[in-house]
Design a protein around this motif. Structure first.
Motif, PDB file in Angstrom:
ATOM      1  N   UNK A 192       0.845  -1.191   0.000  1.00  0.00           N
ATOM      2  CA  UNK A 192       0.000   0.000   0.000  1.00  0.00           C
ATOM      3  C   UNK A 192       0.882   1.244   0.000  1.00  0.00           C
ATOM      4  N   UNK A 193       0.560   2.165  -0.897  1.00  0.00           N
ATOM      5  CA  UNK A 193       1.347   3.386  -1.044  1.00  0.00           C
ATOM      6  C   UNK A 193       0.656   4.493  -0.262  1.00  0.00           C
ATOM      7  N   UNK A 194       1.254   4.887   0.852  1.00  0.00           N
ATOM      8  CA  UNK A 194       0.619   5.859   1.747  1.00  0.00           C
ATOM      9  C   UNK A 194       1.268   7.240   1.610  1.00  0.00           C
ATOM     10  N   UNK A 245      -5.316   1.763  -0.428  1.00  0.00           N
ATOM     11  CA  UNK A 245      -6.366   0.807  -0.089  1.00  0.00           C
ATOM     12  C   UNK A 245      -6.263  -0.490  -0.892  1.00  0.00           C
ATOM     13  N   UNK A 246      -5.127  -0.743  -1.503  1.00  0.00           N
ATOM     14  CA  UNK A 246      -4.979  -1.929  -2.333  1.00  0.00           C
ATOM     15  C   UNK A 246      -5.111  -3.202  -1.500  1.00  0.00           C
ATOM     16  N   UNK A 271       6.474   9.024  -2.031  1.00  0.00           N
ATOM     17  CA  UNK A 271       5.696   9.373  -0.847  1.00  0.00           C
ATOM     18  C   UNK A 271       6.377  10.491  -0.063  1.00  0.00           C
ATOM     19  N   UNK A 272       5.628  11.096   0.813  1.00  0.00           N
ATOM     20  CA  UNK A 272       6.170  12.152   1.673  1.00  0.00           C
ATOM     21  C   UNK A 272       7.198  11.602   2.661  1.00  0.00           C
ATOM     22  N   UNK A 273       7.233  10.280   2.813  1.00  0.00           N
ATOM     23  CA  UNK A 273       8.196   9.646   3.727  1.00  0.00           C
ATOM     24  C   UNK A 273       9.454   9.178   3.006  1.00  0.00           C
ATOM     25  N   UNK A 274       9.585   9.518   1.700  1.00  0.00           N
ATOM     26  CA  UNK A 274      10.796   9.210   0.970  1.00  0.00           C
ATOM     27  C   UNK A 274      10.834   7.848   0.303  1.00  0.00           C
ATOM     28  N   UNK A 275       9.684   7.178   0.168  1.00  0.00           N
ATOM     29  CA  UNK A 275       9.632   5.882  -0.508  1.00  0.00           C
ATOM     30  C   UNK A 275       9.261   6.069  -1.977  1.00  0.00           C
TER      31      UNK A 275
END
Length: 341
Positions: A192-194, A245-246, A271-275
């Motif tokens: 899941x991409x958050x 939501x995957x 992502x905002x977390x660097x992923x």
């Protein structure tokens, strides 16, 4: 009490006693021959701790669920993790099966009840491969008439044991999970991409779009927007949030070559977390897309990182409904202008 009354009582007791004996014999004669089996455990002495393999064989498919260390895996899906809760539930159901009815089973009945090769064979094995319990799951049993037996939940199933070829048993559990269908057994937790920061979507036939934002509460921007184009923020939110939501519908076999992943829709997200995620979306199979992905960056949660690493080694099947907002063409991300009269 005089002698005459005593004699009458003796005669009455004899008559009543004889009638009771006759009634008892009649009831015994009416008692079905299989009465001794009713309520009996189907697979005696089966212990959950002894089971190391569950093998399910259907006419056109076989599925093998094996215990490895402290987890259960599906052999035909390159040891993809099975849902431990589902495995435990199935094992406990099988151990608890009680005979509700038994009937003589001839060759014609065997085919009619799908207790021949057309049925589903379930094998429970020990770590050394020894059979602990084997049975065939046959036709569904319904207490009432149903419109669509294929989709209706049955009230029970017909069962046959290889050691008792002349008997068909009826159990009160529908055993719906007794199927060589990996979708019934897998752990459906997906990657899941958050907190998406940037989202690029490129279509193999041409066409692409990119949205981006600077922070969690910042507004989405459409890259390379043309004059007069305005991004529909709600659709941008849906496109990015859907990746959070995957869920899995199934896992593709390793030898499945017709996935469409050679010419995929490319979905790249940061992502905002660097992923970073590079997602490939292949062809639609029924109601599910073939999907593969890679990810990079440092996860805060080790368990999530380990899960994603494992998932990236498989071709996944993800419901169309979970991806349709992300895969919209560029034109559908724009606000609609006022309609001309």
């Amino acid at each position: 009490m005089n002698a005459r009354v005593a004699a009458i009582l003796v005669v009455l007791l004899a008559v009543l006693g004889g009638a009771a004996l006759l009634y008892q014999r009649e009831q015994g004669a009416r008692r079905p021959d299989n009465a001794a089996t009713l309520g009996r455990t189907l697979l005696k002495d089966l212990q959950a701790a002894d089971i190391a393999t569950i093998r399910i064989v259907e006419p056109k498919a076989t599925l093998t669920i094996q215990r490895k260390d402290d987890r259960w895996v599906i052999a035909e899906r390159a040891d993809f993790p099975a849902d431990t809760g589902k495995v435990r539930e199935f094992v406990l159901k099988v151990i608890g099966l009680k005979i509700g009815q038994s009937e003589p089973l001839g060759e014609k009945d065997r085919g009619r009840l799908n207790l021949d090769a057309s049925g589903t064979r379930v094998e429970l094995k020990a770590a050394d491969g020894k059979d602990l319990g084997v049975f065939t799951v046959g036709r569904k049993y319904f207490k009432r008439e149903v419109d669509n037996p294929a989709k209706a939940i049955p009230d029970g199933r017909f069962i046959a044991l290889p050691s008792e070829v002349g008997t068909a048993y009826l159990v009160g559990d529908p055993l719906t999970q007794a199927a060589a269908n990996s979708a019934e057994w897998i752990d459906r937790t997906s990657f899941q991409v958050e907190k998406v920061k940037t989202l690029d979507v490129r279509f193999p036939a041409g066409g692409a779009w990119r949205i981006e934002r600077s922070g969690d509460n910042a507004e989405w921007k459409l890259a390379a927007a043309k004059p007069g184009e305005k991004l529909d923020v709600s659709r941008a939110n849906a496109a990015s949030y859907s990746l959070q939501l995957l869920e899995l519908a199934d896992v593709a076999p390793k030898d499945d070559a017709d996935t469409g992943l050679d010419k995929p829709i490319a979905v790249d997200a940061t992502t905002l977390e660097g992923l970073s995620y590079a997602i490939k979306v292949g062809k639609l199979a029924g109601e599910n897309y073939y999907v593969s992905f890679t990810s990079s960056g440092n996860h805060k949660a080790e368990e999530k990182a380990a899960r994603e690493k494992m998932l990236s080694q498989h071709v996944l099947l993800i419901p169309k409904s979970k991806l349709e907002d992300t895969l919209k063409p560029r034109a559908e991300l724009l606000e609609k202008g006022p309609q001309k009269k």
